[in-house]
Design a protein around this motif. Structure first.
Motif, short mmCIF file in Angstrom:
data_model
loop_
_atom_site.label_atom_id
_atom_site.label_comp_id
_atom_site.label_asym_id
_atom_site.label_seq_id
_atom_site.Cartn_x
_atom_site.Cartn_y
_atom_site.Cartn_z
N ARG A 26 0.80 -1.21 0.00
CA ARG A 26 0.00 0.00 0.00
C ARG A 26 0.84 1.27 0.00
NH1 ARG A 26 0.79 -2.17 4.64
NH2 ARG A 26 1.01 -1.02 6.58
N GLN A 27 1.94 1.27 0.74
CA GLN A 27 2.76 2.49 0.82
C GLN A 27 3.61 2.67 -0.42
OE1 GLN A 27 4.65 1.66 4.65
NE2 GLN A 27 3.35 3.19 5.64
N VAL A 28 4.25 1.60 -0.87
CA VAL A 28 5.08 1.68 -2.08
C VAL A 28 4.23 2.05 -3.28
CG1 VAL A 28 6.53 0.35 -3.65
CG2 VAL A 28 6.76 0.03 -1.19
N ALA A 29 3.03 1.46 -3.37
CA ALA A 29 2.13 1.73 -4.50
C ALA A 29 1.28 2.97 -4.29
CB ALA A 29 1.23 0.51 -4.73
N ASP A 30 1.37 3.59 -3.11
CA ASP A 30 0.60 4.80 -2.79
C ASP A 30 -0.90 4.58 -3.02
OD1 ASP A 30 0.20 7.40 -1.93
OD2 ASP A 30 0.46 8.27 -3.93
N LEU A 31 -1.43 3.55 -2.37
CA LEU A 31 -2.83 3.20 -2.56
C LEU A 31 -3.72 3.89 -1.52
CD1 LEU A 31 -2.55 -0.64 -3.31
CD2 LEU A 31 -2.78 1.26 -4.93
N PRO A 32 -4.93 4.26 -1.93
CA PRO A 32 -5.87 4.87 -0.99
C PRO A 32 -6.49 3.80 -0.10
CG PRO A 32 -6.94 4.52 -3.08
CD PRO A 32 -5.51 4.09 -3.26
N PRO A 55 -2.06 -8.61 9.09
CA PRO A 55 -2.95 -8.22 10.18
C PRO A 55 -4.31 -7.80 9.62
CG PRO A 55 -1.41 -6.46 9.72
CD PRO A 55 -1.05 -7.58 8.80
N VAL A 56 -5.36 -8.22 10.25
CA VAL A 56 -6.72 -7.93 9.80
C VAL A 56 -7.45 -7.15 10.87
CG1 VAL A 56 -8.97 -8.98 9.29
CG2 VAL A 56 -6.91 -9.87 8.20
N GLY A 70 -3.71 1.84 7.77
CA GLY A 70 -2.26 1.89 7.86
C GLY A 70 -1.66 0.75 8.66
N GLN A 71 -2.45 0.14 9.55
CA GLN A 71 -1.92 -0.90 10.43
C GLN A 71 -2.43 -2.30 10.09
OE1 GLN A 71 -3.61 1.98 11.88
NE2 GLN A 71 -1.59 2.93 11.57
N ALA A 72 -3.58 -2.38 9.42
CA ALA A 72 -4.18 -3.69 9.14
C ALA A 72 -5.12 -3.57 7.95
CB ALA A 72 -4.95 -4.19 10.37
N LEU A 73 -5.38 -4.71 7.31
CA LEU A 73 -6.35 -4.73 6.22
C LEU A 73 -7.75 -4.72 6.82
CD1 LEU A 73 -7.25 -5.13 3.25
CD2 LEU A 73 -7.08 -7.60 3.65
N PRO A 74 -8.55 -3.70 6.54
CA PRO A 74 -9.92 -3.70 7.05
C PRO A 74 -10.76 -4.76 6.32
CG PRO A 74 -9.19 -1.49 6.40
CD PRO A 74 -8.22 -2.45 5.83
#
Length: 333
Positions: A26-32, A55-56, A70-74
């Motif tokens: 997510r961070q490398v790809a700059d995903l929303p 982490p979920v 930022g911390q887990a996949l919702p």
């Protein structure tokens, strides 16, 4: 902006592991921010096949996704099932359908910004009573849009292309084509290019059906009887349309510089060049809907599921495009 809703796709395919890979990147790809609809346990198991410790975060409302992204996949809801990569079965198809239904309802209900659908197996869904040719038609029906007005566009860095006929036998294509179909769908495409892609004067290049675009009727007369009159009507309506053009020359680098989207007569005429040019970044976006829906332009790939071989590039591109289109619609509102 609201988060994006991701449906799981068939859990025996590569969809779940690619959702996990996209969150990990997510961070490398700059995903929303995005959230998955169901599948908390199987997503963790799918992630493990790629060496990802996932982490979920269980959420009950899409509005909670951004805070924990930022911390887990919702993951929204209690839907779940067994992770059986490469082994499609009716329970997995039912899970895929339930995830699609819930994700679509959230987007049409304005609880999520856009819908990104994971790849499904049409044959598996048909066995459990799914009555639609594909997810495009399902989402269109949920939006109250006639199936002929939901237009599939395949988009990548090098090419955008639209097949006028999609999931039908090649032998059926000539009878399905009409000047009215071409005019109607090209108008939908042109208006969507203006609204969703910000192209004020979109350029449409229309393929012929036959080799050499019929060569003045020597290899078929559909270009003369059907396609050329439709092009004339579209031009009279003010659209920048060219053709009918020979498909074997329309996808060269020089030709691609002359148009914004190529309109093909049938499925493979559109998808072969798109997949040859942009396989790992190709996105299927549905035009003509009141909501934004995208999907990676690949299938379930049962043969490589769970083997850490699937490239997440097309799913990343689908997430980015969904976010871009929904943001543009929001700014134009």
């Amino acid at each position: 902006m609201l988060p994006l809703a991701l449906s799981l796709g068939d859990p025996a395919g590569i969809g779940p592991e690619l959702i996990a890979a996209c969150w990990a990147d997510r961070q490398v790809a700059d995903l929303p921010p995005f959230f998955a609809v169901g599948g908390a346990r199987l997503l963790v198991e799918a992630a493990a096949t790629r060496g990802i410790t996932l982490p979920v975060a269980a959420i009950t409302d899409p509005a909670q996704a951004a805070a924990c992204f930022g911390q887990a996949l919702p993951v929204l809801g209690d839907l779940d099932g067994a992770y059986t990569p490469g082994q499609p079965a009716p329970p997995g198809a039912r899970l895929a359908l339930a995830s699609l239904e819930q994700a679509t309802a959230l987007v049409t209900g304005h609880a999520a910004a856009a819908l990104v659908t994971g790849p499904i197996a049409k044959a598996e869904l048909a066995q459990i009573g799914f009555a639609f040719p594909g997810q495009t038609e399902f989402v269109a029906d949920a939006c109250g849009v006639a199936p002929q007005d939901a237009v599939m566009m395949l988009a990548g860095p090098a090419l955008r292309t639209v097949p006028l006929t999609v999931h039908c036998a090649l032998a059926s294509v000539p009878a399905l084509l009409s000047a009215e179909l071409i005019e109607r769908r090209c108008t939908i495409v042109a208006r969507a290019m203006q609204r969703d892609l910000g192209i004020a004067a979109p350029r449409l290049a229309i393929c012929g059906l036959n080799p050499h675009a019929g060569e003045d009727g020597r290899m078929g007369d559909e270009e003369i009887r059907i396609i050329a009159p439709a092009i004339a009507a579209l031009r009279a309506a003010g659209w920048d349309v060219t053709g009918p053009q020979p498909a074997d020359a329309l996808f060269t680098p020089r030709a691609r510089a002359t148009y914004d989207v190529a309109i093909a007569m049938y499925h493979d005429q559109a998808l072969i060049p798109l997949k040859a040019l942009d396989f790992d970044q190709g996105v299927n976006v549905t035009l003509g809907l009141p909501v934004v829906r995208t999907s990676p332009d690949h299938g379930t790939a049962f043969g490589i599921a769970g083997r850490n071989l699937a490239d997440p590039g097309a799913t990343i591109a689908a997430i980015r495009m969904a976010a871009d289109l929904s943001a543009r619609r929001g700014s134009a509102a």
